[in-house]
Design a protein around this motif. Structure first.
Motif, PDB file in Angstrom:
ATOM      1  N   UNK A 276       0.948   4.953 -21.140  1.00  0.00           N
ATOM      2  CA  UNK A 276      -0.153   5.441 -20.205  1.00  0.00           C
ATOM      3  C   UNK A 276       0.272   6.294 -19.061  1.00  0.00           C
ATOM      4  N   UNK A 277      -0.670   7.099 -18.784  1.00  0.00           N
ATOM      5  CA  UNK A 277      -0.270   8.418 -17.711  1.00  0.00           C
ATOM      6  C   UNK A 277      -0.573   7.646 -16.306  1.00  0.00           C
ATOM      7  N   UNK A 278       0.345   7.842 -15.485  1.00  0.00           N
ATOM      8  CA  UNK A 278       0.535   7.581 -13.909  1.00  0.00           C
ATOM      9  C   UNK A 278       0.211   8.736 -13.264  1.00  0.00           C
ATOM     10  N   UNK A 279      -0.679   8.669 -12.069  1.00  0.00           N
ATOM     11  CA  UNK A 279      -1.030   9.739 -11.330  1.00  0.00           C
ATOM     12  C   UNK A 279       0.198   9.624 -10.093  1.00  0.00           C
ATOM     13  N   UNK A 280       1.173  10.400 -10.338  1.00  0.00           N
ATOM     14  CA  UNK A 280       2.354  10.328  -9.576  1.00  0.00           C
ATOM     15  C   UNK A 280       2.136  11.316  -8.413  1.00  0.00           C
ATOM     16  N   UNK A 281       2.435  11.012  -7.119  1.00  0.00           N
ATOM     17  CA  UNK A 281       2.357  12.009  -5.945  1.00  0.00           C
ATOM     18  C   UNK A 281       3.642  11.979  -5.459  1.00  0.00           C
ATOM     19  N   UNK A 282       4.019  13.047  -4.770  1.00  0.00           N
ATOM     20  CA  UNK A 282       5.291  13.367  -3.985  1.00  0.00           C
ATOM     21  C   UNK A 282       5.722  12.230  -3.093  1.00  0.00           C
ATOM     22  N   UNK A 283       4.788  11.540  -2.655  1.00  0.00           N
ATOM     23  CA  UNK A 283       5.036  10.387  -1.536  1.00  0.00           C
ATOM     24  C   UNK A 283       5.072   8.935  -2.095  1.00  0.00           C
ATOM     25  N   UNK A 284       4.767   8.710  -3.324  1.00  0.00           N
ATOM     26  CA  UNK A 284       4.612   7.727  -4.219  1.00  0.00           C
ATOM     27  C   UNK A 284       3.444   6.901  -3.733  1.00  0.00           C
ATOM     28  N   UNK A 285       2.472   7.116  -3.059  1.00  0.00           N
ATOM     29  CA  UNK A 285       1.610   6.341  -2.870  1.00  0.00           C
ATOM     30  C   UNK A 285       0.319   7.409  -2.628  1.00  0.00           C
ATOM     31  N   UNK A 286      -0.983   6.692  -2.472  1.00  0.00           N
ATOM     32  CA  UNK A 286      -2.316   7.585  -2.531  1.00  0.00           C
ATOM     33  C   UNK A 286      -2.217   8.043  -1.125  1.00  0.00           C
TER      34      UNK A 286
ATOM     35  N   UNK B 249      23.450  -6.063  -6.311  1.00  0.00           N
ATOM     36  CA  UNK B 249      23.764  -7.434  -5.758  1.00  0.00           C
ATOM     37  C   UNK B 249      23.922  -7.101  -4.334  1.00  0.00           C
ATOM     38  N   UNK B 250      24.601  -6.018  -3.666  1.00  0.00           N
ATOM     39  CA  UNK B 250      24.757  -5.789  -2.241  1.00  0.00           C
ATOM     40  C   UNK B 250      23.472  -5.538  -1.663  1.00  0.00           C
ATOM     41  N   UNK B 251      22.410  -4.619  -2.428  1.00  0.00           N
ATOM     42  CA  UNK B 251      21.250  -4.337  -1.690  1.00  0.00           C
ATOM     43  C   UNK B 251      20.168  -5.573  -1.643  1.00  0.00           C
ATOM     44  N   UNK B 252      20.515  -6.524  -2.540  1.00  0.00           N
ATOM     45  CA  UNK B 252      19.605  -7.945  -2.448  1.00  0.00           C
ATOM     46  C   UNK B 252      20.213  -8.772  -1.116  1.00  0.00           C
ATOM     47  N   UNK B 253      21.494  -8.915  -1.255  1.00  0.00           N
ATOM     48  CA  UNK B 253      22.212  -9.932  -0.157  1.00  0.00           C
ATOM     49  C   UNK B 253      21.240  -9.906   1.106  1.00  0.00           C
ATOM     50  N   UNK B 254      21.030  -8.831   1.774  1.00  0.00           N
ATOM     51  CA  UNK B 254      20.446  -9.085   3.170  1.00  0.00           C
ATOM     52  C   UNK B 254      18.903  -9.063   3.049  1.00  0.00           C
ATOM     53  N   UNK B 255      18.259  -9.549   1.857  1.00  0.00           N
ATOM     54  CA  UNK B 255      16.832  -9.120   1.690  1.00  0.00           C
ATOM     55  C   UNK B 255      15.851 -10.645   2.187  1.00  0.00           C
ATOM     56  N   UNK B 256      16.592 -11.661   2.509  1.00  0.00           N
ATOM     57  CA  UNK B 256      15.810 -12.749   2.618  1.00  0.00           C
ATOM     58  C   UNK B 256      16.564 -14.114   3.000  1.00  0.00           C
ATOM     59  N   UNK B 257      15.858 -15.264   3.308  1.00  0.00           N
ATOM     60  CA  UNK B 257      16.441 -16.567   3.558  1.00  0.00           C
ATOM     61  C   UNK B 257      16.702 -17.170   2.302  1.00  0.00           C
TER      62      UNK B 257
ATOM     63  N   UNK C  69       0.834  -1.237   0.026  1.00  0.00           N
ATOM     64  CA  UNK C  69      -0.081   0.078  -0.017  1.00  0.00           C
ATOM     65  C   UNK C  69       0.852   1.335  -0.063  1.00  0.00           C
ATOM     66  N   UNK C  70       2.068   0.966   0.175  1.00  0.00           N
ATOM     67  CA  UNK C  70       3.140   2.191   0.231  1.00  0.00           C
ATOM     68  C   UNK C  70       4.128   2.408  -0.657  1.00  0.00           C
ATOM     69  N   UNK C  71       3.910   1.870  -2.010  1.00  0.00           N
ATOM     70  CA  UNK C  71       4.817   1.529  -2.925  1.00  0.00           C
ATOM     71  C   UNK C  71       6.264   1.152  -2.524  1.00  0.00           C
ATOM     72  N   UNK C  72       6.162   0.151  -2.002  1.00  0.00           N
ATOM     73  CA  UNK C  72       7.385  -0.580  -1.366  1.00  0.00           C
ATOM     74  C   UNK C  72       7.495  -0.473   0.062  1.00  0.00           C
ATOM     75  N   UNK C  73       8.347  -1.520   0.562  1.00  0.00           N
ATOM     76  CA  UNK C  73       8.645  -1.457   1.925  1.00  0.00           C
ATOM     77  C   UNK C  73       9.723  -0.085   2.304  1.00  0.00           C
ATOM     78  N   UNK C  74      10.429  -0.209   1.421  1.00  0.00           N
ATOM     79  CA  UNK C  74      11.381   1.065   2.131  1.00  0.00           C
ATOM     80  C   UNK C  74      10.780   2.503   2.001  1.00  0.00           C
ATOM     81  N   UNK C  75      10.002   2.538   0.898  1.00  0.00           N
ATOM     82  CA  UNK C  75       9.289   4.114   0.936  1.00  0.00           C
ATOM     83  C   UNK C  75       8.323   4.146   2.027  1.00  0.00           C
ATOM     84  N   UNK C  76       7.452   2.913   2.507  1.00  0.00           N
ATOM     85  CA  UNK C  76       6.882   2.908   3.649  1.00  0.00           C
ATOM     86  C   UNK C  76       7.472   3.088   5.112  1.00  0.00           C
ATOM     87  N   UNK C  77       8.832   2.391   5.071  1.00  0.00           N
ATOM     88  CA  UNK C  77       9.393   2.387   6.258  1.00  0.00           C
ATOM     89  C   UNK C  77       9.941   3.974   6.492  1.00  0.00           C
TER      90      UNK C  77
END
Length: 474
Positions: free
Chosen positions: A366-376, A159-167, A102-110
């Motif tokens: 197509x046109x995307x309704x972009x907002x400054x916080x990346x989510x609704x 690759x470094x960004x992914x390394x800590x992302x999961x099991x 709901x937050x355009x990804x975990x990083x943006x929400x966090x």
């Protein structure tokens, strides 16, 4: 830091191969073409009418709002007004990634709502579960496949960004592991989010939502553009060229198109996203790429690509360019941008060189309704009688249903877990007016491109925007 060339620049195919791949591609959304024959048409409004709720907009947000309204309150009279045809805009042109976020990804929400992320993650998964259940309950034919999505690294620093992302279960730690799953020489690692995303046929989903709405008593009028909304005592008048519909409550689901409320005029900008679709792949071509578990894919660059398989084994390949045209206009002529399609075709052939010779059948935008916080963002106006949700920034396929329930909660005056979220209670910052909007957005695009050429390192402008919680994305 010295700029380096990306993999798509280092390993570009010949111009002749790109030209050959694009030859014959029609400038129409594949999804809408695919349902054109036999599509249900709904009549335009003819004269004045009344309803308990008027929904403005026939995309996902409007359709889910109408459906949820009659599910929540059986017998409620709901009229949906669409200026063109059901699902003709973003809802019929997107990549078909129905994500839980709901937050355009975990990083943006966090970064914005760290204290709420556990709740937001749970609500997002519950929302996706509810979409899947709704599709099953009503027998909706929309090619829904809950295969998840893999974030792929295509540059060493990613690759470094992914390394800590999961099991070990969902992490493809190196190129050998990810290429055993999907055979692309550009893939260096990957992380599979297995339950948080489903693939769907976007236009079929819109058409099926409309079908179910009508079966449950909703009235739909296509080719009925709303000109304005007025207050008439206890009612809101929704004025169109064909007549006026009066109702005590209105839900606005116009998203990328100009808001009917002045307060929202600067809250979004239309950003054009470009997409290609191949012809169906042969068995031999499918064997050459693997991809047997049919996950959605997206690379991790700032200017990223997204790609997925259709039900008949075409490959949709989109993204990278995110183009804003000064003036906040949505225009048909912005959809045909040869340089964007050529770039996408080149990047596709770099990603899957074994598919050289495959043809693209469709190219569109197509046109995307972009907002400054990346989510609704959400709210009410006109003494709580008009609700709105907009600014999904490219991740509205799933989140639109959540937005529908937020609007209905607010119109009912209910305090719910949804409405009490800070994400729902507070709006983001607006974009500045022109010419500042164009200058700022294009400087940001340039900076994002530079970051992709400098191992992800963000310049002062991007760092400043990050600190202010502002940005530009698709």
């Amino acid at each position: 830091m010295t700029a380096h060339r990306t993999v798509f620049e280092r390993s570009a195919p010949s111009r002749a191969a790109v030209k050959q791949a694009l030859e014959g591609a029609v400038p129409r959304p594949f999804w809408l073409d695919d349902i054109a024959e036999g599509r249900t048409e709904y009549p335009a409004l003819a004269g004045d009418a009344a309803a308990d709720l008027v929904v403005v907009g026939g995309g996902y947000t409007g359709l889910w709002t109408a459906l949820r309204a009659v599910e929540r309150t059986p017998g409620r009279t709901v009229t949906l007004l669409e200026s063109e045809t059901i699902g003709w805009a973003a809802s019929g042109r997107n990549g078909g990634f129905c994500e839980a976020s709901l937050t355009h990804g975990e990083e943006n929400g966090q970064s914005r709502w760290p204290d709420e992320m556990e709740t937001l993650t749970r609500l997002g998964l519950e929302n996706l579960d509810a979409i899947a259940e709704t599709i099953t309950r009503y027998g909706m034919d929309c090619d829904f496949e809950r295969t998840g999505m893999i974030a792929v690294a295509v540059e060493p620093h990613q690759v470094e960004w992914i390394a800590g992302d999961g099991t070990d279960e969902n992490l493809f730690a190196d190129s050998a592991a990810i290429q055993a799953e999907i055979a692309s020489p550009t893939f260096l690692a990957g992380h599979w989010e297995k339950d948080g995303c489903a693939m769907v046929h976007p236009a079929k989903l819109a058409a099926e939502l409309a079908r179910v709405c009508v079966e449950l008593g909703v009235t739909i009028h296509e080719n009925t553009a709303v000109q304005r909304i007025d207050e008439e005592g206890e009612l809101i008048s929704v004025v169109t060229e064909h007549g006026t519909v009066r109702a005590p409550q209105v839900a606005l689901a116009t998203n990328v198109f100009p808001s009917l409320l002045k307060r929202n005029a600067l809250m979004t900008v239309p950003v054009y996203d470009y997409v290609l679709m191949t012809e169906p792949l042969s068995e031999a071509q499918m064997e050459s790429i693997g991809w047997t578990r049919r996950q959605g894919l997206a690379d991790m660059a700032n200017q990223f690509h997204y790609y997925r398989l259709s039900a008949d084994n075409r490959i949709l390949f989109g993204g990278y360019d995110a183009i804003y045209h000064a003036g906040r206009k949505v225009k048909t002529e912005y959809e045909d941008r040869p340089e964007s399609f050529e770039k996408l075709a080149s990047h596709f052939l770099t990603t899957f060189p074994q598919l050289e010779g495959v043809k693209f059948t469709h190219r569109w935008a197509g046109a995307i309704d972009a907002s400054t916080r990346f989510c609704a963002f959400y709210g009410v106006a006109r003494k709580g009688r008009v609700a709105y949700a907009a600014g999904f920034t490219g991740l509205g396929v799933g989140a639109a249903r959540f937005g529908a329930d937020v609007m209905l909660d607010k119109l009912a005056g209910e305090k719910t877990e949804r409405t009490e979220l800070e994400m729902v209670r507070k709006r983001g910052m607006p974009f500045p007016p022109e010419p500042a909007a164009s200058i700022g957005i294009n400087l940001t695009r340039w900076s994002l491109d530079r970051a992709d050429h400098r191992e992800g390192k963000r310049n002062l402008l991007l760092k400043t925007l990050d600190s202010l919680g502002l940005g530009f994305d698709s």
